[in-house]
Design a protein around this motif. Structure first.
Motif, PDB file in Angstrom:
ATOM      1  N   UNK A 107       0.823  -1.208   0.000  1.00 32.50           N
ATOM      2  CA  UNK A 107       0.000   0.000   0.000  1.00 32.50           C
ATOM      3  C   UNK A 107       0.859   1.261   0.000  1.00 32.50           C
ATOM      4  N   UNK A 108       2.022   1.188   0.632  1.00 33.52           N
ATOM      5  CA  UNK A 108       2.885   2.363   0.752  1.00 33.52           C
ATOM      6  C   UNK A 108       3.760   2.574  -0.478  1.00 33.52           C
ATOM      7  N   UNK A 109       4.343   1.501  -1.012  1.00 33.41           N
ATOM      8  CA  UNK A 109       5.335   1.637  -2.072  1.00 33.41           C
ATOM      9  C   UNK A 109       4.884   1.090  -3.424  1.00 33.41           C
ATOM     10  N   UNK A 110       3.680   0.581  -3.492  1.00 39.03           N
ATOM     11  CA  UNK A 110       3.192   0.050  -4.753  1.00 39.03           C
ATOM     12  C   UNK A 110       3.366  -1.448  -4.861  1.00 39.03           C
ATOM     13  N   UNK A 111       2.550  -2.054  -5.697  1.00 37.49           N
ATOM     14  CA  UNK A 111       2.525  -3.511  -5.795  1.00 37.49           C
ATOM     15  C   UNK A 111       3.765  -4.068  -6.489  1.00 37.49           C
ATOM     16  N   UNK A 112       4.228  -3.385  -7.543  1.00 40.15           N
ATOM     17  CA  UNK A 112       5.335  -3.934  -8.328  1.00 40.15           C
ATOM     18  C   UNK A 112       6.614  -4.047  -7.506  1.00 40.15           C
TER      19      UNK A 112
ATOM     20  N   UNK B 270      10.435  -7.541  -4.577  1.00 39.90           N
ATOM     21  CA  UNK B 270      11.242  -7.861  -3.395  1.00 39.90           C
ATOM     22  C   UNK B 270      10.892  -9.265  -2.881  1.00 39.90           C
ATOM     23  N   UNK B 271       9.587  -9.543  -2.780  1.00 39.61           N
ATOM     24  CA  UNK B 271       9.156 -10.858  -2.329  1.00 39.61           C
ATOM     25  C   UNK B 271       9.648 -11.958  -3.257  1.00 39.61           C
ATOM     26  N   UNK B 272       9.524 -11.730  -4.564  1.00 37.16           N
ATOM     27  CA  UNK B 272       9.966 -12.730  -5.538  1.00 37.16           C
ATOM     28  C   UNK B 272      11.470 -12.942  -5.463  1.00 37.16           C
ATOM     29  N   UNK B 273      12.226 -11.839  -5.273  1.00 38.79           N
ATOM     30  CA  UNK B 273      13.686 -11.949  -5.184  1.00 38.79           C
ATOM     31  C   UNK B 273      14.092 -12.806  -3.983  1.00 38.79           C
TER      32      UNK B 273
ATOM     33  N   UNK C  86       2.261 -13.823  -2.065  1.00 45.11           N
ATOM     34  CA  UNK C  86       0.857 -14.201  -2.048  1.00 45.11           C
ATOM     35  C   UNK C  86      -0.099 -13.026  -1.837  1.00 45.11           C
ATOM     36  N   UNK C  87       0.049 -12.206  -0.790  1.00 47.72           N
ATOM     37  CA  UNK C  87      -0.919 -11.119  -0.624  1.00 47.72           C
ATOM     38  C   UNK C  87      -0.841 -10.090  -1.750  1.00 47.72           C
ATOM     39  N   UNK C  88       0.373  -9.854  -2.251  1.00 47.84           N
ATOM     40  CA  UNK C  88       0.526  -8.862  -3.319  1.00 47.84           C
ATOM     41  C   UNK C  88      -0.118  -9.346  -4.610  1.00 47.84           C
ATOM     42  N   UNK C  89       0.000 -10.637  -4.868  1.00 50.06           N
ATOM     43  CA  UNK C  89      -0.631 -11.210  -6.061  1.00 50.06           C
ATOM     44  C   UNK C  89      -2.139 -11.004  -6.029  1.00 50.06           C
TER      45      UNK C  89
ATOM     46  N   UNK D 242       5.343  -8.514 -15.066  1.00 49.75           N
ATOM     47  CA  UNK D 242       4.649  -7.548 -14.217  1.00 49.75           C
ATOM     48  C   UNK D 242       5.161  -6.138 -14.467  1.00 49.75           C
ATOM     49  N   UNK D 243       6.472  -5.978 -14.568  1.00 50.82           N
ATOM     50  CA  UNK D 243       7.038  -4.636 -14.780  1.00 50.82           C
ATOM     51  C   UNK D 243       6.712  -4.095 -16.168  1.00 50.82           C
ATOM     52  N   UNK D 244       6.573  -4.978 -17.120  1.00 54.34           N
ATOM     53  CA  UNK D 244       6.262  -4.520 -18.478  1.00 54.34           C
ATOM     54  C   UNK D 244       4.791  -4.151 -18.630  1.00 54.34           C
TER      55      UNK D 244
END
Length: 499
Positions: A66-71, A76-79, A112-115, A177-179
């Motif tokens: 919510x603070x920094x955006x989903x992407x 970070x989570x994926x990394x 998971x929550x971000x997805x 996602x970034x694209x």
């Protein structure tokens, strides 16, 4: 550039599949891993470490989204998840694997929550339920594909590839996602609730560690378990105080003032407790009472993995026609009916009857769980959707963790009660149950002892199934409080409107 919903959805489906398949694919490989690395006694910690870290970090990542955006948060989570996967594959000891699985869990807590939040962002309410049905199908598919892929890799390649295989798919998901996802900028000053993060982490980690080791590694009355619970409760109280004072709380407690979110989360907590009990104790019935092997118990659970995604797809459509309340009520009625049926099964009940029961329960979970997710996401705006979605994901994990501990204690209690009334088994420890009921031991153990132990098993499991009936009734009472129409119509508190 506008968001490409199709491509973003594909990216999130890939990420969800990786997180969902992780449990089933690792379960298949653990015997080979333990054989090569040693440390058989630490097998449970390979799973517990992943569950502990992912559960603790889920609400934290939800708020950060919510603070920094989903992407950014998803990346970070994926990394972390992919780094943990690579290191897990390189492990040379069981201790290393446990630590690297904990790192993998940290990443899963961000994925998971971000997805689910991203899907809630890019689809309106009318489409959200249908898309969430697709994601439920992924969980069902992982239950079918995971053991097959894991078995193939272990037998023909190497167990290390059950971790390495995450790398290319995870990278593809992040790149897509970034694209294809476009997020609006947010000019607000970002303030992280560090004290909230710290106190929450200590509180939840202490309680989960106590629940995971109580009654197994340590006795429930031991000083370390009592101490962990006291620390957990103390820091939980401090966390609640901190959140009421924080300018930008990690977990806005005002979310739980929204009836639809509170009810959905409580129902999800109870439903997850039922789910973990079925996954643990129905195979015990099939193997211990019916004398089938592990494959037989897996086939008995299989219909639930089939019914769940079908129920989720149908439930998404039904939700738009009759509303979320009626859809969730139907789901809980099916779950209740299935558990009532389990409470009346006997040693002569055919396996196919158990499969039908699990199919019905699978439909029930598909109908109800989809509703919980959609309602939570639809009850708040963009700036709180990550935290709201994470709260639901967190309580599902918490429900399973609490369920494992509570049901394990109750099952052992009922077994001991029965065995104390029968002289031939009253001095046998419940922990010896697997050895006594192993088909290979038939002939080595007196038939009277085997028979009585199976009767004790039936007695203990019947009580567990009866308790599940009570929990299902309670969950059903909760979902009657869900909104009957589109959740956006539910009034939101003043504090939340100003957030």
């Amino acid at each position: 550039m506008q968001t490409n919903r199709k491509q973003v959805t594909i990216a999130m489906l890939i990420a969800t599949f990786l997180a969902a398949i992780e449990v089933t694919i690792v379960s298949t490989a653990m015997p080979r891993i333990a054989s090569e690395l040693g440390g058989l006694q630490f097998i449970s910690w390979v799973f517990a470490a992943y569950l502990l870290t992912s559960t603790v970090t889920t609400p934290i990542f939800g708020k950060l989204a919510d603070l920094y955006g989903r992407k950014v948060v998803f990346t970070v989570g994926a990394a972390l998840f992919l780094l943990g996967s690579m290191l897990s594959g390189l492990s040379s000891s069981m201790h290393q694997l446990i630590w690297f699985r904990a790192l993998q869990g940290l990443g899963a807590g961000g994925i998971m929550p971000t997805t689910f939040t991203i899907i809630g962002d890019i689809f309106p309410y009318e489409q959200r339920a249908k898309v969430q049905g697709w994601f439920s199908s992924i969980w069902g598919l992982s239950g079918l594909v995971g053991p097959l892929v894991g078995g193939f890799l272990v037998d023909y390649v190497s167990w290390r590839w059950i971790f390495y295989i995450n790398l290319p798919f995870g990278l593809v998901s992040v790149i897509m996602l970034w694209i294809f996802l476009r997020e609006e900028g947010d000019s607000r000053e970002r303030k992280i609730d560090y004290l909230g993060v710290l106190t929450f982490s200590i509180a939840v980690a202490s309680i989960l560690f106590a629940l995971s080791t109580g009654g197994t590694v340590y006795s429930w009355g031991s000083a370390i378990i009592i101490g962990l619970f006291l620390v957990g409760i103390l820091f939980l109280l401090i966390f609640i105080w901190v959140e009421f004072k924080a300018e930008e709380p990690m977990l806005p407690l005002e979310l739980f003032k929204i009836p639809s979110i509170l009810v959905s989360n409580l129902a999800a907590l109870l439903s997850s407790g039922i789910l973990i009990a079925l996954n643990v104790y129905l195979p015990l019935w099939v193997q211990g009472v019916h004398g089938r092997g592990a494959t037989g118990s897996g086939l008995t659970l299989l219909p639930m993995s089939i019914g769940w995604p079908i129920g989720a797809t149908l439930g998404g459509r039904l939700m738009l026609k009759v509303g979320p309340r009626k859809t969730a009520v139907l789901g809980l009625i099916l779950i209740l009916a299935g558990n009532v049926s389990l409470a009346f099964i006997s040693q002569t009940t055919p396996d196919w009857v158990l499969s039908v029961i699990m199919l019905i329960i699978g439909f029930g979970f598909g109908f109800s769980m989809t509703v919980y997710t959609v309602i939570v996401q639809s009850s708040v705006g963009w700036n709180l959707r990550g935290a709201a979605t994470a709260s639901n994901t967190f309580l599902r994990s918490l429900g399973q963790t609490i369920g494992v501990a509570v049901f394990g204690t109750l099952f052992n209690h009922y077994m001991k009660v029965f065995m104390m009334g029968h002289a031939e088994v009253k001095n046998i420890n419940v922990s010896d149950l697997n050895r006594l009921l192993d088909p290979h031991n038939i002939g080595q153990i007196p038939s009277s002892v085997m028979k009585t132990m199976r009767e004790a098993l039936v007695y203990g499991l019947h009580h567990i199934f009866l308790i599940l009936v009570g929990i299902a009734v309670l969950a059903l009472l909760f979902v009657f409080r869900l909104p009957s129409s589109k959740p956006e119509a539910v009034a939101v508190s003043k504090d939340l409107k100003e957030a």
